[in-house]
Design an enzyme around this catalytic site. Sequence first.
Site, PDB file in Angstrom:
ATOM      1  N   GLN A  87      36.496  33.962  34.196  1.00  0.00           N
ATOM      2  CA  GLN A  87      37.897  34.134  33.813  1.00  0.00           C
ATOM      3  C   GLN A  87      38.681  32.832  33.905  1.00  0.00           C
ATOM      4  OE1 GLN A  87      39.141  37.139  36.611  1.00  0.00           O
ATOM      5  NE2 GLN A  87      37.933  38.753  35.639  1.00  0.00           N
ATOM      6  N   HIS A 151      39.639  35.751  39.105  1.00  0.00           N
ATOM      7  CA  HIS A 151      40.920  36.001  39.773  1.00  0.00           C
ATOM      8  C   HIS A 151      41.689  34.712  40.095  1.00  0.00           C
ATOM      9  CE1 HIS A 151      39.707  40.323  41.232  1.00  0.00           C
ATOM     10  NE2 HIS A 151      39.388  40.093  39.972  1.00  0.00           N
ATOM     11  N   GLU A 245      49.325  47.307  39.710  1.00  0.00           N
ATOM     12  CA  GLU A 245      50.673  47.476  40.241  1.00  0.00           C
ATOM     13  C   GLU A 245      51.708  46.691  39.455  1.00  0.00           C
ATOM     14  OE1 GLU A 245      49.425  47.886  44.991  1.00  0.00           O
ATOM     15  OE2 GLU A 245      50.858  46.354  44.337  1.00  0.00           O
ATOM     16  N   TYR A 255      52.725  42.558  49.883  1.00  0.00           N
ATOM     17  CA  TYR A 255      52.416  43.566  48.855  1.00  0.00           C
ATOM     18  C   TYR A 255      51.083  44.269  49.100  1.00  0.00           C
ATOM     19  CZ  TYR A 255      56.705  42.244  46.787  1.00  0.00           C
ATOM     20  OH  TYR A 255      58.064  42.056  46.608  1.00  0.00           O
ATOM     21  N   TYR A 266      34.684  48.803  43.133  1.00  0.00           N
ATOM     22  CA  TYR A 266      33.949  48.957  41.890  1.00  0.00           C
ATOM     23  C   TYR A 266      32.611  49.659  42.145  1.00  0.00           C
ATOM     24  CZ  TYR A 266      37.192  45.669  39.678  1.00  0.00           C
ATOM     25  OH  TYR A 266      38.312  45.055  39.185  1.00  0.00           O
TER      26      TYR A 266
END
Length: 371
Positions: A87, A151, A245, A255, A266
């Site tokens: 990513q 991420h 979220e 958070y 997963y």
Amino acid sequence: MVLSAGLVFGLGLSVPGWAADRVLQSETGPLRVTEVAHGLDTPWALAFLPDGRLLVTERPGRMRLVARDGSLSAPIAGVPPVHARGQGGLLDVALSPDFGTDRTIVFSFAEPTAGGARTAVARARLDLERLRLEDVKIIFAQNEDPSGSHHWGSRLVFDRAGNLFVTLGDRFHSRDRVQALDSHIGKVVRIRPDGSVPADNPFVQREGARPEVWSYGHRNVQGAALHPVTGELWAHEHGPQGGDELNRVLSGRNYGWPDITYGREYVIGTKIGEGTTRPDVEPPVTQWTPSIAPSGMSFYTGDVFPQWKGNLFVGALKFQLIARLVLDGDKVVHEERIELGHRVRDVREGPDGRLWLLDESGGRVLRIDPA
């Protein structure tokens, strides 16, 4: 509460895999989706230049201009090397609030290091004549560089005072560092445009905490925007299996990740953490289970779609749609899902009052108009 928009195809000339215009039926009336440009390689972010062109990042490490006729420029020179794996790669881009005079942009990317890679932010002067970046300087980099390619975050948002929010990810295998205030992993940070730290950041005076940290307990934040009325930062983040979220990202707040989450592990589906609420954890404005894999976000303030005034738009990678959220204050009172059939990586309201999208899977820039 969730309604799926039926898909109707308009007539017109076509390019491979895409009708020139497509008409979608939505709750607020028919919408025309037009392909403005194609031929991009995994586009990640777009920004609007004052002359009407678009500045677009491609994750493999290129930055291009998109002209009004949809033609693509050659890659802009001067982009630093990126960790273009998984990513990772070249990520968000934003114009300086004073771009009209200083021609400065900021951009985030996965920066390769000797130990692995980290999310970094650079500023540079954009030479539109020579198509190159000048005076490139890294103004922020995560203080940890774990191995792995997932991420990274990372959205860039200037606040009304000219400070820069940078959203970051937990790097997938480093969730144990998300609650630690001496780490940039899983945080939103707030810096000045030169990389220095604003004096009113919440942890500036706390011993052992990184002064750049604005909020913590985030998993992977890939959508962020300022609320047009309050000026607060709102952001959404990927959950694991469920638990995406939407949050009001407030100064100094926790958070929850990975202790408090609606998501599960997963594959095996086991519980993560200790539950979905805790008194010291800021609850989400809303959450999505199953996950929609959100990316890109924009509040709508224009006049082209008066019925959308104050709505929040969120792109979705997994379900290949945009979600229109109707708000009452800081509460979501309705959601409409407008299906596109393509992975929406970025969503922006343009200066023309239209909604602009990046189709990651098709390498396209799309524009939504009233039909």
